[in-house]
Design an enzyme around this catalytic site. Structure first.
Site, PDB file in Angstrom:
ATOM      1  N   ARG B 285      12.802  68.499 -66.715  1.00  0.00           N
ATOM      2  CA  ARG B 285      12.608  68.492 -68.173  1.00  0.00           C
ATOM      3  C   ARG B 285      12.150  67.107 -68.572  1.00  0.00           C
ATOM      4  O   ARG B 285      12.943  66.181 -68.627  1.00  0.00           O
ATOM      5  CB  ARG B 285      13.931  68.848 -68.857  1.00  0.00           C
ATOM      6  N   HIS B 289      16.137  67.452 -74.645  1.00  0.00           N
ATOM      7  CA  HIS B 289      16.570  68.851 -74.689  1.00  0.00           C
ATOM      8  C   HIS B 289      15.872  69.575 -75.838  1.00  0.00           C
ATOM      9  O   HIS B 289      15.459  70.719 -75.719  1.00  0.00           O
ATOM     10  CB  HIS B 289      18.085  68.909 -74.878  1.00  0.00           C
ATOM     11  N   TYR B 298      20.407  58.335 -72.053  1.00  0.00           N
ATOM     12  CA  TYR B 298      21.199  58.732 -70.888  1.00  0.00           C
ATOM     13  C   TYR B 298      20.435  58.805 -69.578  1.00  0.00           C
ATOM     14  O   TYR B 298      21.000  59.156 -68.552  1.00  0.00           O
ATOM     15  CB  TYR B 298      21.927  60.060 -71.163  1.00  0.00           C
TER      16      TYR B 298
END
Lengths: 339, 394
Positions: B285, B289, B298
């Site tokens: 990805r 998100h 992160y």
């Protein structure tokens, strides 16, 4: 035997004497013969015929494809059921005890209930979830609960609870034919309680129509499922001890709710007792009380009284105190006269 | 101080590179099906031999959804849609797997399968209608963006709950088998969903009933901010199939030829009555998100950069060029065409009116209840009810 068709009030439908358990079994047989999209599945529903016997003979008669045992997983039963319904089947899923439904709760409230709405009507979920509920059988916490309120609080679900063998059959057939998901909650305490005349073959009872179980003029008692026979005994007590003429309304379906019949009865009597065996706080009886307060307060001649279970987990040894019984309901009836 | 900071940053970068290398498909154990090399070549005898028409279709679908994705994220940033779940980097996994099925087969998607909806008949305008939630949306403006539905294309309208669709795919496949229909069901999930209870139920039921389905896990390495290492201690996700008693395969999800091939094999197995297959497609990805997520909080850019080099679209384009099926002129013309089609679709969708007030209460049940009618009438009778000013607060 023949009797008057309880739906139409006319005709001489053939009947047979059955328990509620037998009537439920008969309903599934009728619908499985009628519609080959109907499949019955759950834990122990196959060769054993269900732990209570409601699916007795289905596997033998209809075979593996139409009636089958599942792995021990409520989440899987209900999730697979949603997929079958979406695909175009008419799944009838059994959850062995309503107390065990929670691992599959998500599948009911997030998936089945919202299918039609979220897809703009493209996909639907015509599934019936059958499950025995309720106390009075020495079942303790996990074989006794009456958790209908959770499901009534979820738009998209219908919630059906029969109280007689004939209604159990008619309501179950209507539920299987319904276009939307139905929670069909079976009052296991009265599965074998009383035998009654049940129409043979085709028999439907419309969802959303309450039944006047007993006519009366002084006070209305609203109830459903296993509480109906309790309220009938309470009505006898109230008549004998205080001369009260009690009208009993058996709701039959909590969603959709027959407000018309409820309000007509309450307006006629001016007094009402709401009886349910679930914990008192947040129970469906609170909703009934609120509807009456909103829409018929000017007709009321006494307080709206609730007789319900306790705000405790369901007890084992002291369930006789927990469960509403004829004495408690009769006391509730008197409270609407003397307060 | 500054030097120390730099060296800390450097060591973080090194750690990220190591993590990325570890998660790289080739570095993982248990084999990985890969046909298309980074340079666009295919080892001798391994080319699946797809027709020119199929190859171009696969490429065009990937490029189309990539452009759509880019533009929708821009629309979200401009406040013209409320939310978006980007697909960038996962195009091959979706396009390759859907293309391996027959059109009559069913698809149960997760969040990043927009390309599948388009391959099953959702027009660009309809897709944007859904993202806006206007009156022409198939869902009637009832769901957050990226929750498409295409009934006639057997593309299922999912919820936002992670993993629930896995058991729906199983159930639909069980039904197809009971009915004797020649239907295969493809159920998608992300790596995060392998932790959800429905993964267990769905996989178990699928295997027990030998239902004709393919469980397709798009392992994109991240579930919002949680990396795969915190999701599962399994050596691979693919091996979970073994525990359920079903064939499983681990495929390079950025290799569209490999994805197509393994899905085709799984579909053939399902169709001939040999039950389900679990496919783990290893991909990445590349963006957050969703439009609400900032992945720089992160994960390190170095990891993202590494996966940019493994881009599924570039890799396949080189393959097509080598075959003489594609060139710069075709690329330019095709990109212009797609840009224009997306522009036209945006313009058309933005002209649509919001949903009618009455649709608030329709489709909950087959018929509107008395209670719903009463609730709506009471609210509609009031003057000056205002407009929807809500914004997703993340």
């Amino acid at each position: 035997m023949t009797a008057t068709n309880p739906q139409t009030g006319k005709g001489q439908a053939k009947t047979k004497v059955m328990t509620m358990l037998e009537a439920i079994n008969d309903a599934m047989k009728v619908e499985m013969r009628n519609d080959d999209r109907v499949v019955v599945f759950g834990e122990d529903v196959g060769k054993k015929g269900g732990v209570f016997g409601t699916t007795m003979g289905l596997h033998e008669q209809f075979g593996d494809n139409r009636c089958f045992d599942t792995p021990l997983s409520e989440c899987g039963i209900l999730g697979a059921g949603v997929g079958m319904a979406v695909y175009g089947m008419r799944p009838v899923a059994e959850i062995q005890f309503l107390d065990f439904i929670y691992p599959g709760f998500d599948q009911i409230v997030s998936e089945a209930a919202k299918m039609r709405y979220r897809s703009g009507g493209e996909y639907t979920c015509p599934m019936v979830i059958r499950s025995p509920y309720g106390g009075g059988i020495r079942g303790g916490h996990y074989h006794s609960q009456s958790s209908e309120a959770y499901f009534c609080h979820t738009p998209g679900l219908k919630v059906v609870i029969p109280s007689t063998p004939a209604d159990a059959k008619g309501l179950l057939i209507s539920s299987i034919r319904d276009e939307d998901p139905v929670m069909f909650l079976e009052p296991k305490a009265i599965y074998r309680h009383a035998k009654d005349e049940v129409p043979v073959g085709e028999h439907t009872v419309e969802l959303g129509k309450a039944r006047i179980a007993r006519e009366g003029t002084d006070v209305t008692v609203l109830c459903y499922g296993a509480m109906v026979p309790v309220c009938e005994k309470a009505a006898d007590l109230a008549q004998e001890e205080h001369g009260r003429s009690v009208e009993i309304v058996d709701l039959r379906t909590l969603v959709p709710l027959d407000e018309h019949t409820i309000l007509e009865s309450v307006k006629k009597t001016g007094r009402v007792v709401v009886v349910y065996e679930a914990p008192k706080t947040g129970g469906f009886g609170g909703e009934l009380s609120a509807i009456i307060a909103e829409k018929a307060i000017e007709y009321m001649e006494g307080p709206i009284v609730r007789v319900a279970g306790f705000d405790t987990p369901f007890p084992y040894s002291l369930e006789h105190l927990y469960m509403p019984d004829p004495k408690r309901v009769a006391a509730g009836i008197e409270k609407t006269f003397v307060w | 101080m500054a030097a120390k900071k730099r060296s800390k940053k450097k060591s973080r970068k090194a750690a990220a590179e190591k993590a990325a290398a570890d998660s790289a498909p080739a570095a993982k154990p248990q084999g990985l099906v890969r046909l298309l090399e980074d340079d666009g070549s295919v080892a001798k005898g391994k080319d699946p031999g797809l027709t020119e028409e199929t190859l171009l279709y696969l490429y065009e679908q990937m490029v189309q959804v990539r452009e759509f994705d880019r533009r929708m994220l821009m629309l979200q940033r401009q406040g013209r849609i409320g939310f978006y779940g980007p697909i960038l980097g996962q195009e091959a996994a979706t396009v390759g797997s859907v293309a391996a099925l027959e059109h009559r087969d069913w698809i149960f998607p997760a969040l990043r399968e927009g390309a599948a909806a388009m391959m099953r008949g959702l027009s660009l305008t309809e897709a944007i209608n859904q993202l806006i939630g206007n009156g022409a949306d198939r869902c009637k403006g009832r769901q957050m963006p990226c929750h498409y539905t295409v009934k006639e294309g057997n593309y299922y309208g999912m919820s936002s709950v992670i993993g629930t669709q896995i058991s729906h795919a199983t159930g639909a496949a069980m039904a197809a088998k009971i009915r004797g229909d020649d239907i295969v069901v493809l159920g998608y999930m992300g790596d995060g969903a392998t932790s959800a209870n429905d993964f267990h139920c769905g996989m178990n039921f699928a295997a027990v009933y030998k239902s004709p389905c393919i469980m397709f896990c798009q392992n994109n390495q991240w579930a919002i901010s949680v990396p795969l290492s915190k999701q599962s201690a399994s050596e691979t996700l693919a091996q979970k199939g073994k525990a359920y008693g079903m064939p499983y395969v681990r495929v390079d999800g950025n290799d569209i030829l490999a994805v197509y091939s393994v899905t085709k094999e799984a579909a053939a197995r399902a169709r001939q009555g040999d039950g389900p297959t679990f496919i783990e497609a290893v991909t990445y990805r590349r963006l957050g998100h969703s439009s609400s997520d900032d992945p720089s909080k992160y994960r390190d850019d170095a990891e993202v950069e590494l996966w940019e080099q493994r881009d599924p679209v570039d890799r396949f384009r080189v393959y097509l060029e080598k075959k003489g099926l594609w060139d710069e002129d075709k690329e330019a013309a095709f990109k212009d065409d797609i840009a224009k089609r997306v522009n036209d679709a945006i313009a058309a969708a933005e002209k649509e009116a919001p949903p009618e007030d009455e649709t608030l209460v329709t489709d909950v049940y087959a018929r509107v209840t008395e209670q719903q009618k009463e609730q709506l009438a009471e609210v509609l009778a009031l003057e000056g009810r205002g407009v929807n000013t809500g914004a997703f607060p993340l």
